[in-house]
Design a protein around this motif. Structure first.
Motif, PDB file in Angstrom:
ATOM      1  N   TRP A  16     -33.389 -15.619  24.462  1.00 49.20           N
ATOM      2  CA  TRP A  16     -34.109 -15.893  23.418  1.00 49.20           C
ATOM      3  C   TRP A  16     -35.912 -16.565  23.839  1.00 49.20           C
ATOM      4  CZ3 TRP A  16     -34.995 -11.814  20.369  1.00 49.20           C
ATOM      5  CH2 TRP A  16     -33.998 -11.358  20.058  1.00 49.20           C
ATOM      6  N   GLY A 191     -37.954 -20.365  16.809  1.00 50.93           N
ATOM      7  CA  GLY A 191     -37.180 -18.820  17.425  1.00 50.93           C
ATOM      8  C   GLY A 191     -38.413 -17.905  17.812  1.00 50.93           C
ATOM      9  N   SER A 224     -38.793 -17.528  11.613  1.00 51.76           N
ATOM     10  CA  SER A 224     -38.199 -16.286  13.077  1.00 51.76           C
ATOM     11  C   SER A 224     -37.559 -15.330  11.973  1.00 51.76           C
ATOM     12  CB  SER A 224     -37.461 -17.444  13.852  1.00 51.76           C
ATOM     13  OG  SER A 224     -36.328 -16.949  14.383  1.00 51.76           O
ATOM     14  N   GLY A 229     -32.198 -16.623  17.681  1.00 51.38           N
ATOM     15  CA  GLY A 229     -32.805 -17.584  19.030  1.00 51.38           C
ATOM     16  C   GLY A 229     -30.964 -17.945  18.838  1.00 51.38           C
TER      17      GLY A 229
END
Length: 231
Positions: A16, A191, A224, A229
């Motif tokens: 991510w 995130g 997020s 994440g």
């Protein structure tokens, strides 16, 4: 108007982070961002990998499953899942790569940190190289322009303390996952949010910071959408 400080807490082995990094660069000039690189590793040893995932085999299977979600979220498709799946080495934890980024930082400052972070991520997620192997990491640093002897010295003697500094900073800010952005030392965006959501959040934060004292507005942190994440 001064640049907006954005501390980018990342782990080289995090897919991510690989998705977010080019989006953050895209907005850097547009929004006048001062991007500061911070290392924040989630597992720092083989034992921690086993504790987190159950076994090294399961770690690789689980993480490559996450890679699939990361690949689907990429604007430009780069992540090579099959390439990594075919490799026989164990999936690496983030310690060595984080120390390598800190060694680069010691030698060339924040921009050097960012350069090696990008090179190591590409080596890992695109070219399926073993960034848990010291010789491979030194070779990647040399390819990025770092003198091998100076880099090796920095990796051994300077990087550990610099990494500890970043880890303590992140823990003090209650960072629990990567990627995480800390904006103006106050607002956390957790995130790999999409580029439009990121643009909106950063614009709102700048607007809030530019308001005169006593004026209130909702700058907030961008939510997020799970699971974008690594935790």
């Amino acid at each position: 108007m001064s640049s907006l400080k954005v501390e980018f807490f990342h782990d080289v082995v995090c897919g991510w982070c690989f998705v977010l990094a080019p989006q953050l660069k895209l907005l850097q000039r547009e929004l006048d961002l001062d991007i500061q690189h911070r290392s924040f590793i989630l597992q720092s040893s083989r034992d921690e990998m086993i504790e987190r995932f159950g076994s090294m085999v399961q770690a690789k299977q689980t993480i490559l499953g996450h890679w699939q979600s990361c690949a689907e979220a990429e604007d430009v498709k780069r992540i090579n899942i099959e390439g990594m799946r075919q490799q026989r080495f164990e999936y690496p934890n983030g310690l060595l790569a984080a120390r390598a980024c800190q060694a680069a930082h010691a030698l060339g400052g924040n921009s050097a940190h960012g350069l090696l972070f990008d090179r190591l991520q590409a080596a890992h997620l695109v070219h399926s190289r073993n960034i848990g192997d010291p010789d491979t990491v030194v070779a990647i640093a040399a390819e990025a322009g770092f003198a091998p002897q100076a880099f090796h010295h920095s990796l051994q003697y300077q990087a550990p303390a610099l990494l500890d500094r970043d880890l303590q900073l992140g823990r003090g800010l209650n960072i629990r996952s990567v990627p995480s952005l800390v904006v103006a030392e106050r607002y956390v965006i957790a995130g790999a949010v999409g580029v439009e959501q990121l643009r909106q959040a950063l614009t709102q934060i700048r607007s809030h910071l530019d308001q005169p004292a006593g004026h209130t507005t909702d700058a907030g942190s961008a939510p997020s959408p799970a699971p974008r994440g690594c935790a």
